[in-house]
Design a protein around this motif. Structure first.
Motif, short mmCIF file in Angstrom:
data_model
loop_
_atom_site.label_atom_id
_atom_site.label_comp_id
_atom_site.label_asym_id
_atom_site.label_seq_id
_atom_site.Cartn_x
_atom_site.Cartn_y
_atom_site.Cartn_z
N GLY A 86 -6.67 7.40 24.45
CA GLY A 86 -6.96 7.18 23.04
C GLY A 86 -5.69 6.91 22.26
O GLY A 86 -4.58 7.04 22.77
N PRO A 87 -5.82 6.55 20.99
CA PRO A 87 -4.64 6.21 20.16
C PRO A 87 -3.81 7.46 19.84
O PRO A 87 -4.37 8.50 19.49
CB PRO A 87 -5.27 5.64 18.88
CG PRO A 87 -6.63 6.24 18.81
CD PRO A 87 -7.09 6.40 20.23
N PRO A 88 -2.47 7.36 19.96
CA PRO A 88 -1.61 8.50 19.62
C PRO A 88 -1.36 8.58 18.12
O PRO A 88 -0.23 8.46 17.64
CB PRO A 88 -0.32 8.19 20.39
CG PRO A 88 -0.28 6.70 20.44
CD PRO A 88 -1.70 6.23 20.51
N SER A 89 -2.41 8.78 17.36
CA SER A 89 -2.30 8.84 15.90
C SER A 89 -2.20 10.30 15.46
O SER A 89 -1.52 11.09 16.10
CB SER A 89 -3.49 8.13 15.25
OG SER A 89 -4.71 8.64 15.74
N HIS A 90 -2.86 10.66 14.37
CA HIS A 90 -2.78 12.03 13.86
C HIS A 90 -3.22 13.04 14.91
O HIS A 90 -2.56 14.05 15.15
CB HIS A 90 -3.67 12.15 12.61
CG HIS A 90 -3.77 13.53 12.07
ND1 HIS A 90 -4.95 14.05 11.56
CD2 HIS A 90 -2.86 14.52 11.97
CE1 HIS A 90 -4.74 15.29 11.17
NE2 HIS A 90 -3.49 15.59 11.40
N PHE A 105 6.34 8.70 17.02
CA PHE A 105 7.09 8.22 15.86
C PHE A 105 6.22 7.38 14.93
O PHE A 105 6.64 6.34 14.41
CB PHE A 105 8.29 7.38 16.31
CG PHE A 105 9.39 8.17 16.96
CD1 PHE A 105 9.44 9.55 16.84
CD2 PHE A 105 10.38 7.54 17.69
CE1 PHE A 105 10.45 10.29 17.44
CE2 PHE A 105 11.40 8.26 18.29
CZ PHE A 105 11.43 9.64 18.16
N ASN A 106 5.02 7.82 14.70
CA ASN A 106 4.07 7.10 13.83
C ASN A 106 4.22 7.62 12.40
O ASN A 106 3.31 8.16 11.79
CB ASN A 106 2.65 7.34 14.36
CG ASN A 106 1.59 6.60 13.59
OD1 ASN A 106 1.85 5.56 12.99
ND2 ASN A 106 0.39 7.14 13.57
N PHE A 107 5.43 7.45 11.83
CA PHE A 107 5.82 8.11 10.59
C PHE A 107 4.84 7.85 9.44
O PHE A 107 4.52 8.77 8.68
CB PHE A 107 7.22 7.66 10.16
CG PHE A 107 8.29 7.92 11.19
CD1 PHE A 107 8.29 9.09 11.94
CD2 PHE A 107 9.28 7.00 11.41
CE1 PHE A 107 9.28 9.33 12.89
CE2 PHE A 107 10.28 7.22 12.36
CZ PHE A 107 10.27 8.38 13.10
N LEU A 108 4.39 6.60 9.29
CA LEU A 108 3.55 6.24 8.15
C LEU A 108 2.06 6.23 8.50
O LEU A 108 1.24 5.83 7.66
CB LEU A 108 3.97 4.87 7.59
CG LEU A 108 5.42 4.77 7.13
CD1 LEU A 108 5.72 3.37 6.61
CD2 LEU A 108 5.76 5.81 6.08
N GLY A 109 1.73 6.65 9.71
CA GLY A 109 0.32 6.73 10.10
C GLY A 109 -0.37 5.39 10.22
O GLY A 109 -1.59 5.30 10.08
N LEU A 110 0.39 4.32 10.51
CA LEU A 110 -0.19 2.97 10.54
C LEU A 110 -0.70 2.58 11.92
O LEU A 110 -1.35 1.54 12.07
CB LEU A 110 0.86 1.95 10.08
CG LEU A 110 1.34 2.11 8.63
CD1 LEU A 110 2.47 1.13 8.33
CD2 LEU A 110 0.19 1.92 7.67
N LEU A 111 -0.43 3.38 12.93
CA LEU A 111 -0.80 3.00 14.29
C LEU A 111 -2.31 2.80 14.45
O LEU A 111 -2.75 1.88 15.13
CB LEU A 111 -0.30 4.08 15.27
CG LEU A 111 -0.45 3.78 16.76
CD1 LEU A 111 0.72 4.38 17.51
CD2 LEU A 111 -1.75 4.35 17.31
N VAL A 445 10.59 17.42 17.03
CA VAL A 445 9.44 17.66 16.16
C VAL A 445 9.34 16.49 15.20
O VAL A 445 10.24 16.27 14.38
CB VAL A 445 9.59 18.98 15.38
CG1 VAL A 445 8.34 19.23 14.53
CG2 VAL A 445 9.81 20.15 16.34
N VAL A 446 8.25 15.72 15.30
CA VAL A 446 8.09 14.49 14.50
C VAL A 446 7.10 14.74 13.36
O VAL A 446 6.01 15.27 13.58
CB VAL A 446 7.62 13.33 15.38
CG1 VAL A 446 7.47 12.06 14.54
CG2 VAL A 446 8.59 13.09 16.53
N VAL A 447 7.50 14.32 12.16
CA VAL A 447 6.68 14.49 10.96
C VAL A 447 6.06 13.15 10.58
O VAL A 447 6.75 12.11 10.61
CB VAL A 447 7.53 15.03 9.79
CG1 VAL A 447 6.64 15.32 8.58
CG2 VAL A 447 8.30 16.27 10.21
N THR A 448 4.78 13.15 10.22
CA THR A 448 4.12 11.94 9.76
C THR A 448 3.35 12.24 8.47
O THR A 448 3.08 13.42 8.15
CB THR A 448 3.13 11.39 10.81
OG1 THR A 448 1.98 12.25 10.87
CG2 THR A 448 3.76 11.30 12.17
N VAL A 449 2.97 11.19 7.75
CA VAL A 449 2.24 11.38 6.49
C VAL A 449 0.83 11.89 6.72
O VAL A 449 0.20 12.44 5.80
CB VAL A 449 2.19 10.06 5.68
CG1 VAL A 449 3.57 9.66 5.22
CG2 VAL A 449 1.52 8.95 6.48
#
Length: 473
Positions: A86-90, A105-111, A445-449
């Motif tokens: 599945g997609p590595p999103s949220h 590294f999906n910082f802006l959640g656009l994936l 530790v990666v932070v995303t919106v």
């Protein structure tokens, strides 16, 4: 004519009789030495021992070829993959387990953004999957030119060029300009892609301590003195400073205003790698130049990949037109790799549209980064590395065991502990034998919106619990 020849011969004989004895002896010795060299063998023949057929067979049986690669244990971490479905999103599914994603590294959640996916799908139906050709050989599609135009306008530069592989972008850009005999001043913490570019350039590399402008100026002053000794060579020697905007290995920001001052003081060029800062820093996501309010024209070349904030593939460089056009002729990754699949170019264009329509997303990301940074302070047994606005922080062991392998196992146990509790983290990975300055082991530790307050609280609590249980004895 015959009389003239006789006269010359008489003069030669007369000169021979009048020459000093030592002169004649020396000439005689030289003539004999030349004759000896002409007729002597250039090497001495040694007696050879002819092997019997049995001896040959025995030697062949005894011979063991050297291993092509060193032996590696099957338990080596890199050989054991965590498989994503599945997609590595949220939310991300790893080895069949649903987790909150603090690793991609999906910082802006656009994936997994629906608009981006629809544009990519429409492009897929129109153009097909790939391009099957470099940009110079029927690999240039209209969406490539549109993406380059959009990137240059977004970054407020004259021109941009796109690559189909993010790693190859800066690794191709550096040797396109810097050649053998040129000098590059580079930060010790530079990422592996920069290191590969330095190797390919064959230039003289001078490393300065990480973000230490005094050490950099010391090297620049030393070079200035060297240039005074040989001004002719100095006139044809190009000098560059290569830094990252936001360092992936240390999660801190380069002091760009000070670098620009040194650029003009010592007449060097600046190459800025912004893969971690593009789409992150600045009010509009334009990177470290916008973050510091530095005029982008003061930077000779900006490079970034599109695999983080834009959630696509590939990379780009931007700057003045004459600088960028040179890469179209000399950038190896541009000239010899198949061009970016049109659907990924279309996805990147739509991601840029979203970034321009909603610049508030960058403020939201910065606030969440600061929140995670503050929450992770004082984690037992772990040291937080980075700056508050970095979207990818590092957690290192407070006390190393002295063995890198042992430290990696301890950190891996923390990652596995969190995974069991549905929080996905990752270890920072390096090619240990090839890194110029190998960073210490760490958890990234990666932070995303997309991460909620509840997600952040759960992840921080899980990390603290794991550290207390596994690292504090």
């Amino acid at each position: 004519m015959a009389t003239g020849q006789q006269w010359v011969l008489v003069e030669m004989v007369q000169a021979f009789y009048e020459a000093p004895a030592y002169h004649l002896i020396l000439e005689g010795i030289l003539i004999l030495w030349i004759i000896r060299l002409l007729f002597s063998k250039t090497y001495k023949l040694h007696e050879t021992y002819k092997l019997t057929e049995k001896e040959k067979e025995d030697l062949i049986e005894e011979w063991q070829p050297e291993a092509l690669v060193p032996p590696v244990s099957k338990d080596y971490p890199t050989l054991n993959y965590d498989v994503v479905t599945g997609p590595p999103s949220h939310k991300i599914t790893i080895n069949g387990k649903d987790c909150i994603n603090f690793a991609s590294f999906n910082f802006l959640g656009l994936l997994d953004n629906e608009r981006v996916k629809q544009k990519a799908l429409a492009s897929l139906k129109k153009y097909g999957v790939g391009t099957c050709g470099p940009r110079g050989f029927y690999g240039t599609f209209d969406v490539h030119l549109e993406l380059e135009s959009r990137l240059s306008k977004f970054m407020k530069t004259e021109e941009a060029i796109i690559y189909s592989y993010g790693f190859a972008t800066i690794a191709s850009a550096i040797p396109a300009y810097s050649k053998r005999g040129d000098i590059i001043f580079v930060d010790e913490a530079a990422c592996f892609a920069i290191q590969k570019g330095l190797q390919a350039s064959r230039s003289l590399i001078k490393y300065f301590k990480h973000n230490d402008m005094e050490d950099l100026e010391r090297l620049l002053k030393e070079q200035e003195l060297e240039d005074l000794k040989n001004p002719r060579k100095a006139r044809v020697t190009r000098k560059f400073i290569v830094v990252e905007g936001l360092y992936i290995n240390t999660a801190d920001i380069c002091p760009l205003p000070e670098l620009v001052k040194l650029k003009y003081k010592y007449k060097v060029r600046i190459f800025l790698e912004e893969s971690m800062s593009f789409g992150v820093l600045g009010d509009h996501g334009r990177g470290v130049t916008e973050h510091f309010g530095v005029n982008i024209d003061d930077i000779d070349l900006i490079s970034a990949n599109m695999e983080n904030a834009l959630a696509s593939i590939g990379g780009f460089c931007c700057g003045r037109s004459f600088v960028i056009d040179h890469q179209r002729l000399s950038g190896q990754g541009y000239c010899f790799s198949a061009s970016l699949p049109p659907m990924l170019a279309a996805a990147a264009i739509e991601a840029l549209n979203i970034m321009e329509e909603d610049p508030d997303v960058f403020r939201v990301l910065r606030e969440k980064c600061k929140h995670v940074y503050n929450a992770l302070q004082g984690t037992p047994g772990l040291k937080l590395v980075g700056v508050p606005v970095a979207p990818a922080l590092h957690l290192e062991l407070e006390r190393s065991s002295g063995s890198r392998e042992s430290d990696m196992k301890q950190l891996r146990s923390v990652v596995d502990y969190c995974m069991e509790r549905h929080v996905a983290l990752t270890l920072a990975r390096y090619l240990e034998k090839e890194e110029r300055f190998l960073p210490p082991p760490s958890i990234r530790v990666v932070v995303t919106v997309e991460q909620t307050e509840e997600d952040i609280q759960k992840a921080v609590a899980c990390i603290r619990e794991a550290a207390s249980a596994l690292l504090i004895s």
